[in-house]
Write a protein that holds these residues in place. Structure first.
Motif, PDB file in Angstrom:
ATOM      1  N   GLY A  46       0.941  -1.367  -0.246  1.00  9.58           N
ATOM      2  CA  GLY A  46       0.390   0.581  -0.346  1.00  9.58           C
ATOM      3  C   GLY A  46       1.297   1.653   0.387  1.00  9.58           C
ATOM      4  N   GLY A  47       0.624   2.509  -0.396  1.00  8.08           N
ATOM      5  CA  GLY A  47       1.065   4.005  -0.356  1.00  8.08           C
ATOM      6  C   GLY A  47       1.234   3.773  -1.615  1.00  8.08           C
ATOM      7  N   ASN A  48       1.725   5.226  -1.334  1.00 11.14           N
ATOM      8  CA  ASN A  48       2.156   6.084  -2.986  1.00 11.14           C
ATOM      9  C   ASN A  48       3.458   5.779  -3.602  1.00 11.14           C
ATOM     10  N   GLN A  49       4.480   5.586  -2.526  1.00 11.26           N
ATOM     11  CA  GLN A  49       6.136   5.652  -2.782  1.00 11.26           C
ATOM     12  C   GLN A  49       5.986   4.463  -3.213  1.00 11.26           C
ATOM     13  N   PRO A  50       7.057   4.143  -4.406  1.00 11.28           N
ATOM     14  CA  PRO A  50       7.335   2.891  -5.221  1.00 11.28           C
ATOM     15  C   PRO A  50       8.315   2.336  -4.278  1.00 11.28           C
ATOM     16  N   LEU A  51       8.442   1.077  -4.588  1.00  9.44           N
ATOM     17  CA  LEU A  51       9.164  -0.137  -3.801  1.00  9.44           C
ATOM     18  C   LEU A  51      10.656  -0.132  -3.667  1.00  9.44           C
ATOM     19  N   GLU A  52      10.838   1.060  -5.007  1.00  2.00           N
ATOM     20  CA  GLU A  52      12.183   1.682  -4.842  1.00  2.00           C
ATOM     21  C   GLU A  52      12.447   2.028  -3.781  1.00  2.00           C
ATOM     22  N   GLU A  53      11.323   3.172  -3.348  1.00  2.00           N
ATOM     23  CA  GLU A  53      11.787   3.934  -2.474  1.00  2.00           C
ATOM     24  C   GLU A  53      11.780   3.605  -1.197  1.00  2.00           C
ATOM     25  N   ASN A  54      11.265   2.253  -0.796  1.00  4.23           N
ATOM     26  CA  ASN A  54      11.093   2.044   0.500  1.00  4.23           C
ATOM     27  C   ASN A  54      12.261   0.279   0.694  1.00  4.23           C
ATOM     28  N   ALA A  55      12.760  -0.251  -0.186  1.00  2.11           N
ATOM     29  CA  ALA A  55      13.355  -1.452   0.144  1.00  2.11           C
ATOM     30  C   ALA A  55      14.852  -0.824  -0.126  1.00  2.11           C
ATOM     31  N   GLN A  56      15.560  -1.358   1.341  1.00  2.00           N
ATOM     32  CA  GLN A  56      16.771  -0.687   1.244  1.00  2.00           C
ATOM     33  C   GLN A  56      17.572  -2.303   0.632  1.00  2.00           C
ATOM     34  N   LEU A  57      17.311  -4.054   1.057  1.00  2.00           N
ATOM     35  CA  LEU A  57      17.936  -4.945   0.673  1.00  2.00           C
ATOM     36  C   LEU A  57      17.321  -4.999  -1.094  1.00  2.00           C
ATOM     37  N   SER A  58      19.282  -4.854  -1.792  1.00  2.00           N
ATOM     38  CA  SER A  58      18.772  -5.244  -3.421  1.00  2.00           C
ATOM     39  C   SER A  58      18.150  -5.902  -3.529  1.00  2.00           C
ATOM     40  N   ASP A  59      18.738  -7.491  -3.167  1.00  2.00           N
ATOM     41  CA  ASP A  59      18.394  -8.657  -4.143  1.00  2.00           C
ATOM     42  C   ASP A  59      16.645  -9.154  -3.872  1.00  2.00           C
ATOM     43  N   LEU A  60      16.552  -8.346  -2.290  1.00  2.00           N
ATOM     44  CA  LEU A  60      14.734  -8.304  -2.148  1.00  2.00           C
ATOM     45  C   LEU A  60      14.123  -7.807  -3.423  1.00  2.00           C
ATOM     46  N   LEU A  61      14.574  -6.556  -3.406  1.00  2.00           N
ATOM     47  CA  LEU A  61      14.144  -5.453  -4.557  1.00  2.00           C
ATOM     48  C   LEU A  61      13.807  -6.480  -6.124  1.00  2.00           C
ATOM     49  N   SER A  62      14.566  -7.160  -5.504  1.00  2.00           N
ATOM     50  CA  SER A  62      15.030  -7.543  -7.552  1.00  2.00           C
ATOM     51  C   SER A  62      13.999  -8.503  -7.747  1.00  2.00           C
ATOM     52  N   ARG A  63      13.424  -9.926  -6.584  1.00  2.00           N
ATOM     53  CA  ARG A  63      12.986 -10.612  -6.210  1.00  2.00           C
ATOM     54  C   ARG A  63      11.289 -10.315  -6.442  1.00  2.00           C
ATOM     55  N   ILE A  64      11.383  -9.985  -5.886  1.00  2.00           N
ATOM     56  CA  ILE A  64       9.387  -8.384  -5.650  1.00  2.00           C
ATOM     57  C   ILE A  64       9.308  -8.228  -7.257  1.00  2.00           C
TER      58      ILE A  64
END
Length: 204
Positions: A106-124
């Motif tokens: 939820g929310g208006n901010q994109p995932l890229e601005e929230n997730a710190q773990l790059s590997d997690l962001l890549s998987r999502i």
């Protein structure tokens, strides 16, 4: 058959992330998915992050042995290294054991601005992405009627219209209200009427 129905009855592992703005009804949708999983005889876990954050990352352990894991409000765990690492490990385990993973964000901010773990962001980012749009004003009555039917809540058209006229047009709050009305009506052994709505929700 909708895509969500396909995911529920599928014997293959699916990875889905549902994004919706606050109040769009994604938590209700996640619960509806869980109801369908239960009806299909699937073993699953539903984890609302607003409660899970107080329990610790251990709550993610041994979930991949289930048919599906549903995690609501993903955004609440992001920017927390321990939780992000736990989710990354869960994604890997679900892939290994053929367990479907359904996340809501939820929310208006994109995932890229929230997730710190790059590997997690890549998987999502590899997951199937579904956008849940907010209910439009002219569809509120129909949407609430659908919710009432899904939850087996007996509320007539006149009472729904009264509720829409006197309450904020925020879908998630309206859903909470009809659930509260159903519980109150059951406890009093009464039908949901306009006087009951006024009493329960303190509407003058």
């Amino acid at each position: 058959m909708t895509r969500l129905s396909e995911i529920v009855i599928s014997h293959d592992a699916n990875e889905l992330i549902i994004h919706g703005e606050e109040g769009a009804g994604k938590s209700f949708l996640m619960q509806a998915i869980c109801n369908e999983l239960s009806s299909a005889g699937k073993q699953f876990a539903f984890i609302p992050m607003n409660k899970a954050l107080n329990m610790g990352v251990e709550i993610f352990q041994n979930l991949a042995s289930l048919d599906a894991v549903c995690i609501d409000d993903l955004q609440l765990m992001l920017a927390n290294k321990n939780w992000e690492t736990a989710l990354f490990n869960l994604i890997n385990e679900c892939q290994q054991f053929n367990c479907s993973l359904i996340l809501s964000f939820g929310g208006n901010q994109p995932l890229e601005e929230n997730a710190q773990l790059s590997d997690l962001l890549s998987r999502i980012k590899r997951m199937e992405f579904m956008v849940l749009n907010a209910v439009q004003d002219d569809c509120f009555n129909q949407a609430l009627d659908f919710v009432a039917q899904q939850l087996d809540i007996n509320i007539d058209k006149a009472e729904l219209e009264f509720l829409l006229k006197h309450q904020t047009r925020k879908f998630s709050l309206l859903v909470e209200n009809i659930i509260a009305l159903d519980k109150q009506a059951a406890s009093l052994k009464r039908k949901i009427t306009i006087p009951l709505i006024k009493e329960t929700l303190n509407i003058k």
